[in-house]
Design an enzyme around this catalytic site. Structure first.
Site, PDB file in Angstrom:
ATOM      1  N   SER A 123       0.845  -1.212   0.000  1.00 46.44           N
ATOM      2  CA  SER A 123       0.000   0.000   0.000  1.00 46.44           C
ATOM      3  C   SER A 123       0.876   1.256   0.000  1.00 46.44           C
ATOM      4  CB  SER A 123      -0.966   0.005   1.183  1.00 46.44           C
ATOM      5  OG  SER A 123      -0.292   0.268   2.387  1.00 46.44           O
ATOM      6  N   ASN A 124       2.006   1.207   0.691  1.00 41.81           N
ATOM      7  CA  ASN A 124       2.932   2.356   0.641  1.00 41.81           C
ATOM      8  C   ASN A 124       3.538   2.499  -0.752  1.00 41.81           C
ATOM      9  OD1 ASN A 124       3.427   3.909   3.246  1.00 41.81           O
ATOM     10  ND2 ASN A 124       3.471   1.799   3.985  1.00 41.81           N
ATOM     11  N   ILE A 133      16.729  -7.565   6.234  1.00 42.68           N
ATOM     12  CA  ILE A 133      17.721  -6.585   6.681  1.00 42.68           C
ATOM     13  C   ILE A 133      18.845  -6.537   5.649  1.00 42.68           C
ATOM     14  CG2 ILE A 133      19.376  -6.017   8.498  1.00 42.68           C
ATOM     15  CD1 ILE A 133      17.398  -7.370  10.465  1.00 42.68           C
ATOM     16  N   LEU A 134      19.104  -5.357   5.120  1.00 48.21           N
ATOM     17  CA  LEU A 134      20.156  -5.198   4.111  1.00 48.21           C
ATOM     18  C   LEU A 134      21.518  -5.238   4.796  1.00 48.21           C
ATOM     19  CD1 LEU A 134      18.417  -2.335   2.110  1.00 48.21           C
ATOM     20  CD2 LEU A 134      18.776  -4.678   1.285  1.00 48.21           C
ATOM     21  N   HIS A 163       8.769   3.073   9.123  1.00 49.64           N
ATOM     22  CA  HIS A 163       8.652   2.119  10.230  1.00 49.64           C
ATOM     23  C   HIS A 163       7.397   2.458  11.048  1.00 49.64           C
ATOM     24  CE1 HIS A 163      10.086  -0.782  13.150  1.00 49.64           C
ATOM     25  NE2 HIS A 163       9.727   0.083  14.091  1.00 49.64           N
TER      26      HIS A 163
HETATM   27  C1  GAR Z   1       3.808  -0.768   6.954  1.00 50.38           C
HETATM   28  O1  GAR Z   1       3.067  -0.560   8.122  1.00 50.38           O
HETATM   29  C2  GAR Z   1       5.282  -0.469   7.205  1.00 50.38           C
HETATM   30  O2  GAR Z   1       5.488   0.610   8.067  1.00 50.38           O
HETATM   31  C3  GAR Z   1       5.731  -1.762   7.827  1.00 50.38           C
HETATM   32  O3  GAR Z   1       5.083  -2.767   7.091  1.00 50.38           O
HETATM   33  C4  GAR Z   1       3.846  -2.251   6.587  1.00 50.38           C
HETATM   34  C5  GAR Z   1       3.813  -2.470   5.097  1.00 50.38           C
HETATM   35  O4  GAR Z   1       2.564  -2.149   4.559  1.00 50.38           O
HETATM   36  N1  GAR Z   1       7.156  -1.871   7.779  1.00 50.38           N
HETATM   37  C6  GAR Z   1       7.869  -2.525   8.664  1.00 50.38           C
HETATM   38  O5  GAR Z   1       7.384  -3.101   9.613  1.00 50.38           O
HETATM   39  C7  GAR Z   1       9.360  -2.525   8.409  1.00 50.38           C
HETATM   40  N2  GAR Z   1      10.062  -3.024   9.524  1.00 50.38           N
HETATM   41  P1  GAR Z   1       2.388  -2.022   2.987  1.00 50.38           P
HETATM   42  O6  GAR Z   1       3.015  -3.269   2.373  1.00 50.38           O
HETATM   43  O7  GAR Z   1       0.899  -1.986   2.778  1.00 50.38           O
HETATM   44  O8  GAR Z   1       3.074  -0.762   2.546  1.00 50.38           O
END
Ligand code: GAR
Length: 192
Positions: free
Chosen positions: A21-22, A97-98, A114
C-alpha cells in the site's frame, strides 16, 4: 542529504515484501509534478508479495529474488540498480535486513518507513507492543537506513492516538493511513 539536480526526477527503487500500500501511494505521489522522485523499479524478496501487482498496473519494472542467500541476492540487485541508474531507494514494508556492504554502496540514499515512533519499538510487532504496554500514542517514522536496525537519522514522524477500543488491527490501519501521508512528505523533505 541528497540534492535534486536540474529538473529530472531522481530514479528510485521501492523494496517491498507484502501488500504494497505504501508502494502504490509512492507511485501515485511520484507522478505529481512536485515529486522529486520517479519510481523505476520494484524489488521484492518474495514472489508472494501482493504489491508486485502494481508493476503491471503502473508499467514499472519488477524484480524478485529471495534473500535465502542474501549475498547473491544483493549482488544481483546492485547490478540491476546500476544498470537502471537507480539513485535512491525507498523501503516500504521490506522485511529483510540489508547488509552493511549494500547500505554503504547507497550511503545516505536509502530511506525506510517504520510503524512506530522510533526510537521506541524497533524491529517487529510494533502495534502489539504498543497495545500490550497500554501506550496512549503510537505512530510512524521515516528515517535514513544505516547498518544499525531502525536507528538512522529520523526525517519525519507522525503521532497517532491509541483509543481504549483499539486492537492491533485497528491501530495498524490507523497508522498505515498516516504512513501514506508521511512518506511523500519525508521524501520532499529529503530533496529540499
Ligand atoms: C507498513 O506498516 C510499514 O510501516 C511496515 O510494514 C507495513 C507495510 O505495509 N514496515 C515494517 O514493519 C518494516 N520493519 P504495505 O506493504 O501496505 O506498505
Amino acid at each position: 542529504m541528497v540534492k535534486l539536480t536540474g529538473l529530472k526526477k531522481i530514479k528510485t527503487a521501492v523494496f517491498i515484501s507484502g501488500n504494497g500500500s505504501n508502494l502504490k501511494n509512492l507511485i501515485k505521489f511520484s507522478k505529481k509534478k512536485n515529486s522529486p522522485i520517479s519510481i523505476d523499479l520494484i524489488f521484492s524478496n518474495t514472489s508472494k508479495a501482493k504489491g508486485l501487482r502494481f508493476s503491471n498496473q503502473f508499467n514499472i519494472r519488477k524484480y524478485v529474488s529471495s534473500f535465502k542467500n542474501y549475498k547473491t541476492a544483493e549482488v544481483k540487485i546492485l547490478n540491476l540498480l546500476n544498470k537502471e541508474s537507480i539513485k535512491f531507494i525507498c523501503l516500504a514494508g521490506f522485511m529483510k535486513i540489508l547488509s552493511k556492504n549494500f547500505i554503504k554502496k547507497f550511503s545516505g540514499k536509502i530511506v525506510n518507513i517504520h510503524p512506530s515512533l522510533l526510537p521506541k519499538y524497533k524491529g517487529l510487532d510494533t502495534h502489539i507492543k504498543a497495545i500490550q504496554n497500554k501506550d496512549k500514542v503510537a505512530g510512524c517514522t521515516v528515517h535514513f537506513v544505516t547498518a544499525k536496525l531502525d536507528s538512522g537519522k529520523i526525517i519525519l514522524q507522525k503521532e497517532v492516538k491509541i483509543s481504549k477500543k483499539d486492537t492491533y488491527t485497528s491501530l495498524a490501519k490507523k497508522v498505515l493511513r498516516q504512513e501514506h501521508k508521511l512518506y511523500p512528505a519525508a521524501i520532499k523533505k529529503v530533496f529540499n
